[in-house]
Scaffold this active site. Structure first.
Site, PDB file in Angstrom:
ATOM      1  N   HIS A  26       0.843  -1.199   0.000  1.00 20.38           N
ATOM      2  CA  HIS A  26       0.000   0.000   0.000  1.00 20.38           C
ATOM      3  C   HIS A  26       0.876   1.246   0.000  1.00 20.38           C
ATOM      4  CE1 HIS A  26      -3.427   2.598   1.503  1.00 20.38           C
ATOM      5  NE2 HIS A  26      -2.392   3.262   1.996  1.00 20.38           N
ATOM      6  N   GLU A  27       1.880   1.280   0.864  1.00 20.76           N
ATOM      7  CA  GLU A  27       2.725   2.472   0.950  1.00 20.76           C
ATOM      8  C   GLU A  27       3.543   2.658  -0.322  1.00 20.76           C
ATOM      9  OE1 GLU A  27       2.025   4.529   3.054  1.00 20.76           O
ATOM     10  OE2 GLU A  27       0.906   3.258   4.425  1.00 20.76           O
ATOM     11  N   HIS A  86       1.496   4.267  -3.020  1.00 23.08           N
ATOM     12  CA  HIS A  86       1.368   5.730  -2.934  1.00 23.08           C
ATOM     13  C   HIS A  86       2.471   6.407  -3.750  1.00 23.08           C
ATOM     14  CE1 HIS A  86      -1.997   6.589  -0.361  1.00 23.08           C
ATOM     15  NE2 HIS A  86      -1.552   5.828   0.618  1.00 23.08           N
ATOM     16  N   TYR A  93      -4.850  14.785  -2.226  1.00 25.11           N
ATOM     17  CA  TYR A  93      -5.186  14.040  -1.011  1.00 25.11           C
ATOM     18  C   TYR A  93      -6.248  14.755  -0.178  1.00 25.11           C
ATOM     19  CZ  TYR A  93      -4.176  10.437   2.456  1.00 25.11           C
ATOM     20  OH  TYR A  93      -4.255   9.352   3.316  1.00 25.11           O
ATOM     21  N   GLU A  99      -6.296   6.773  -1.662  1.00 26.22           N
ATOM     22  CA  GLU A  99      -6.240   5.683  -0.688  1.00 26.22           C
ATOM     23  C   GLU A  99      -6.741   4.370  -1.282  1.00 26.22           C
ATOM     24  OE1 GLU A  99      -5.183   5.083   2.479  1.00 26.22           O
ATOM     25  OE2 GLU A  99      -4.068   6.944   2.163  1.00 26.22           O
ATOM     26  N   ASP A 119     -10.172  13.799   8.587  1.00 22.95           N
ATOM     27  CA  ASP A 119      -9.513  12.820   7.724  1.00 22.95           C
ATOM     28  C   ASP A 119      -9.404  13.341   6.287  1.00 22.95           C
ATOM     29  OD1 ASP A 119      -8.372  10.368   6.930  1.00 22.95           O
ATOM     30  OD2 ASP A 119     -10.331   9.474   6.510  1.00 22.95           O
ATOM     31  N   HIS A 127      -9.917   8.113   4.155  1.00 24.38           N
ATOM     32  CA  HIS A 127      -9.813   6.712   4.559  1.00 24.38           C
ATOM     33  C   HIS A 127     -11.187   6.054   4.702  1.00 24.38           C
ATOM     34  CE1 HIS A 127      -5.765   8.070   5.885  1.00 24.38           C
ATOM     35  NE2 HIS A 127      -5.413   6.824   5.601  1.00 24.38           N
TER      36      HIS A 127
END
Length: 356
Positions: free
Chosen positions: A167-168, A171, A182, A191, A264, A269
């Site tokens: 996932h990271e 990005h 974002y 996300e 958020d 998210h």
């Protein structure tokens, strides 16, 4: 602020916990929320395989260039170099998990889409582990992936989940391809796309088909004290955890339940559950290995060069339809499946239901 895999609303919930036995977790969550996450805008290998009728085939392919650093529980990057590409395993679980996980993720991007690392040109894969003391998150800071060890009461080390590592890294790919702002729906797409490729990298490593996969993000990062399977579920948004203390996973699976919030970054998210579920429905409909057709459509969408950084869900859905049509044809099974998936989550209208 750099995106982290643990949503701020969950950290805020943990920070407010007053139950006996969770004091360390509450303090860790408060520290994690307060910690700065500053955002700062080839090798090759020989693969051998045997093909019918028993012919040995040698193929030169790119190899990852990984470097893992140890922050030594400080919130200072990059930390001390702990392992490089030609170094043996260290015996430090976080260092070696990050090293292996980045390698598995690199293999996924190359095998599935012939993409050589984050930028497609063999860029180094940099990561830092043991970030902060009891740090309850993992994030991409614009140049490296950063992983905390967790507090031991709610979270364990974040390098233990391949979907978190992937996932990271995703990005970074998203950013390299022009990025998705974002905030709001474009942030939720940011996300979601990272979740999609995080899940696909894990499935690729396990050799799983769409129907055999768990479709969970962050499976195993909760301790046994938490009533939950993972941070998010693409198959069933809103069901990843349901804990007496932490509350229930708030992700919606349909636009009728879209969450309007200023928190958020506008619910990036939370509302990512909607496009997440659309992808799951598409992959389940097409069957087989999800990274092949469903994943390729998402990859073509991301790398088309036409996706606006401020794209909302409808714009992204339209872009995936265009990508599917370009790859498989206007009247293909794939286009029909993409349209059905986005219709099922309420992002686009069911054309068959329109009045004459």
């Amino acid at each position: 602020m750099a995106p982290g895999i643990v949503p701020p609303y969950l950290l805020a919930r943990i920070a407010a916990v007053q139950e006996e036995g969770w004091a360390r977790a509450a303090e860790a969550a408060r520290s994690t929320l307060a910690a700065p996450r500053e955002y700062r805008p080839v090798r090759s290998r020989l693969r051998l395989s045997i093909q019918e009728p028993g012919t040995l085939v040698a193929e030169a392919t790119p190899a990852p260039d990984r470097e893992i650093s140890d922050a030594q529980q400080r919130e200072v990057l990059p930390g001390v170099r702990a392992r490089g590409e030609d170094d043996p395993a260290t015996g430090d679980a976080a260092v070696d998990e990050a090293f292996d996980g980045l390698g598995f993720t690199f293999d996924f991007w190359w095998d599935a889409y012939a993409r050589d690392s984050i930028d497609g040109s063999g860029s180094s894969l940099l990561a830092t582990v043991h970030y902060g003391r009891d740090y309850d998150n993992a994030f991409w800071n614009g140049e490296r992936m950063v992983f905390g060890d967790g507090d031991g009461e709610v979270f364990v080390g974040f390098t233990g989940s391949l979907s978190v590592i992937a996932h990271e890294l995703a990005h970074g790919v998203i950013e390299d391809e022009g990025g998705l702002l974002y905030r709001g729906q474009s942030g939720a797409l940011n996300e979601s796309v990272a979740d999609v490729f995080g899940a696909l990298a894990e499935q690729h490593h396990e050799g799983q088909t769409a129907d055999a996969a768990t479709w969970l993000i962050g499976e195993g990062i909760f301790t046994d004290a938490v009533q939950g399977r993972a941070l998010r579920s693409l198959a069933e948004p809103g069901t990843a955890y349901d804990d007496d203390v932490l509350g229930k996973d708030p992700q919606p699976a349909h636009m009728r339940d879209f969450v309007h919030t200023r928190d958020d970054n506008g619910g990036v998210h939370i509302n990512s559950g909607i496009p997440n579920h659309a992808f799951y429905l598409l992959a389940s409909s097409l069957g087989g290995h999800a990274w092949e057709r469903a994943g390729l459509i998402w990859y073509r969408t991301l790398t088309s060069g036409t996706l606006a950084s401020t794209a909302d869900f409808t714009m992204f859905a339209d872009a995936t339809l265009a990508a599917a049509a370009a790859e498989y044809g206007e009247k293909s099974e794939e286009v029909d499946a993409v349209r059905a998936a986005w219709t099922s989550v309420g992002v686009i209208e069911d054309a068959s239901a329109r009045p004459e």
